[in-house]
Write a protein that holds these residues in place. Sequence first.
Motif, PDB file in Angstrom:
ATOM      1  N   VAL A   1       0.163   1.935  12.464  1.00  0.00           N
ATOM      2  CA  VAL A   1      -0.879   2.716  11.796  1.00  0.00           C
ATOM      3  C   VAL A   1      -2.083   1.833  11.447  1.00  0.00           C
ATOM      4  O   VAL A   1      -1.930   0.767  10.848  1.00  0.00           O
ATOM      5  CB  VAL A   1      -0.336   3.352  10.502  1.00  0.00           C
ATOM      6  N   ASN A   2      -3.268   2.279  11.853  1.00  0.00           N
ATOM      7  CA  ASN A   2      -4.525   1.644  11.452  1.00  0.00           C
ATOM      8  C   ASN A   2      -5.360   2.626  10.657  1.00  0.00           C
ATOM      9  O   ASN A   2      -5.349   3.821  10.938  1.00  0.00           O
ATOM     10  CB  ASN A   2      -5.391   1.286  12.662  1.00  0.00           C
ATOM     11  N   VAL A   3      -6.144   2.105   9.721  1.00  0.00           N
ATOM     12  CA  VAL A   3      -7.200   2.895   9.101  1.00  0.00           C
ATOM     13  C   VAL A   3      -8.480   2.630   9.890  1.00  0.00           C
ATOM     14  O   VAL A   3      -8.937   1.484   9.984  1.00  0.00           O
ATOM     15  CB  VAL A   3      -7.406   2.502   7.626  1.00  0.00           C
ATOM     16  N   VAL A   4      -9.039   3.680  10.489  1.00  0.00           N
ATOM     17  CA  VAL A   4     -10.273   3.529  11.255  1.00  0.00           C
ATOM     18  C   VAL A   4     -11.419   3.203  10.299  1.00  0.00           C
ATOM     19  O   VAL A   4     -11.551   3.836   9.247  1.00  0.00           O
ATOM     20  CB  VAL A   4     -10.593   4.814  12.047  1.00  0.00           C
ATOM     21  N   CYS A   5     -12.214   2.204  10.646  1.00  0.00           N
ATOM     22  CA  CYS A   5     -13.384   1.918   9.823  1.00  0.00           C
ATOM     23  C   CYS A   5     -14.559   1.509  10.703  1.00  0.00           C
ATOM     24  O   CYS A   5     -14.471   1.521  11.926  1.00  0.00           O
ATOM     25  CB  CYS A   5     -13.074   0.892   8.746  1.00  0.00           C
ATOM     26  N   GLY A   6     -15.686   1.188  10.053  1.00  0.00           N
ATOM     27  CA  GLY A   6     -16.928   1.015  10.787  1.00  0.00           C
ATOM     28  C   GLY A   6     -17.549   2.388  11.018  1.00  0.00           C
ATOM     29  O   GLY A   6     -16.868   3.412  10.963  1.00  0.00           O
ATOM     30  N   PRO A   7     -18.858   2.421  11.281  1.00  0.00           N
ATOM     31  CA  PRO A   7     -19.536   3.697  11.484  1.00  0.00           C
ATOM     32  C   PRO A   7     -19.034   4.423  12.724  1.00  0.00           C
ATOM     33  O   PRO A   7     -18.527   3.797  13.657  1.00  0.00           O
ATOM     34  CB  PRO A   7     -21.015   3.292  11.650  1.00  0.00           C
TER      35      PRO A   7
ATOM     36  N   VAL B   1      -8.215  -1.178  10.786  1.00  0.00           N
ATOM     37  CA  VAL B   1      -7.445  -2.137  10.002  1.00  0.00           C
ATOM     38  C   VAL B   1      -5.980  -1.759  10.142  1.00  0.00           C
ATOM     39  O   VAL B   1      -5.563  -0.682   9.705  1.00  0.00           O
ATOM     40  CB  VAL B   1      -7.872  -2.131   8.524  1.00  0.00           C
ATOM     41  N   LEU B   2      -5.228  -2.640  10.806  1.00  0.00           N
ATOM     42  CA  LEU B   2      -3.799  -2.412  10.999  1.00  0.00           C
ATOM     43  C   LEU B   2      -3.059  -2.623   9.682  1.00  0.00           C
ATOM     44  O   LEU B   2      -3.219  -3.669   9.035  1.00  0.00           O
ATOM     45  CB  LEU B   2      -3.259  -3.386  12.054  1.00  0.00           C
ATOM     46  N   LEU B   3      -2.262  -1.625   9.303  1.00  0.00           N
ATOM     47  CA  LEU B   3      -1.443  -1.750   8.092  1.00  0.00           C
ATOM     48  C   LEU B   3      -0.142  -2.425   8.488  1.00  0.00           C
ATOM     49  O   LEU B   3       0.710  -1.839   9.149  1.00  0.00           O
ATOM     50  CB  LEU B   3      -1.190  -0.364   7.482  1.00  0.00           C
ATOM     51  N   ARG B   4       0.001  -3.690   8.108  1.00  0.00           N
ATOM     52  CA  ARG B   4       1.140  -4.481   8.579  1.00  0.00           C
ATOM     53  C   ARG B   4       2.348  -4.435   7.662  1.00  0.00           C
ATOM     54  O   ARG B   4       3.471  -4.689   8.109  1.00  0.00           O
ATOM     55  CB  ARG B   4       0.720  -5.942   8.766  1.00  0.00           C
ATOM     56  N   ALA B   5       2.103  -4.185   6.368  1.00  0.00           N
ATOM     57  CA  ALA B   5       3.238  -4.181   5.446  1.00  0.00           C
ATOM     58  C   ALA B   5       2.846  -3.498   4.151  1.00  0.00           C
ATOM     59  O   ALA B   5       1.663  -3.419   3.810  1.00  0.00           O
ATOM     60  CB  ALA B   5       3.715  -5.609   5.153  1.00  0.00           C
ATOM     61  N   GLY B   6       3.857  -2.992   3.444  1.00  0.00           N
ATOM     62  CA  GLY B   6       3.607  -2.346   2.167  1.00  0.00           C
ATOM     63  C   GLY B   6       4.880  -2.289   1.342  1.00  0.00           C
ATOM     64  O   GLY B   6       5.978  -2.544   1.851  1.00  0.00           O
ATOM     65  N   GLU B   7       4.666  -1.938   0.090  1.00  0.00           N
ATOM     66  CA  GLU B   7       5.795  -1.741  -0.830  1.00  0.00           C
ATOM     67  C   GLU B   7       5.940  -0.245  -1.075  1.00  0.00           C
ATOM     68  O   GLU B   7       4.959   0.436  -1.374  1.00  0.00           O
ATOM     69  CB  GLU B   7       5.514  -2.470  -2.155  1.00  0.00           C
TER      70      GLU B   7
END
Length: 223
Positions: free
Chosen positions: A92-98, A105-111
């Motif tokens: 999963v990535n969050v798309v950013c930039g115009p 931004v690749l989401l690599r890890a989370g709690e």
Amino acid sequence: MRATRPADRSELAALPLEVAPRLLGAELRTTVDGDSVALRITEVEAYHGRGTGDLPDPGSHARMGPTARNATMWGEPGHLYVYLSHGIHSCVNVVCGPSGTAGGVLLRAGEVIDGADAAIARSGRSGRDLARGPGRLGQVAGLRHPLHDGIDAITGQPLNGAVATLRLADPLEEVATGPRVGVAGVAGTHAFPWRFWIPGDPTVSPFRWGRGAAAAALDLTGD
DNA sequence: AGTAAGATCCAC
DNA sequence: TGGATCTTACTT
């Protein structure tokens, strides 16, 4: 728990290198088939594309320009680019930039901060390992390729049985940076310190060199 | 059309 | 260290 507020699309329109550290401590909540899981993001990586920013990114899926696969990366910021890694894992990535430029931004890890029962049921893992690594994070979030590629995390518009929402935290005082994981060649070296993580957080994934990246790093320091 | 490699993970 | 598993991109 640190306070968060709904993410605004405009603040994701900055370049990935700028947005990436701002996503540390953010909360991604996904509700898929009735089960809701919330993640506090602890590790991310920035990816540009051809013509995005001052630095080209030879490690990006968008390095060759727009294709069917990376189309979401060129679209509106705040959507999620979900791609299939090694034929198995949905990352999963969050798309950013115009809009019109590639960035994510690749989401690599989370709690896992809510919905642990659903997360455990989905993955068979527990504790800090639930979302430690991008493939695991995607699995725990319940987002899958190609079903949920392009889902909007700003409006929360449902897509194929899933809803995603993103909340941002205040910027962290301390952020660690280093080479991206598993990225081949020079793009996976300190020439691209585009990985960001929360120092000391137990959910951050272990580092591994990509194919040829270690040799490229030696070349860079050797000349 | 064929093939090699991939923003990974798990078991051996 | 190699296999799973499938899509993409580059080569015949």
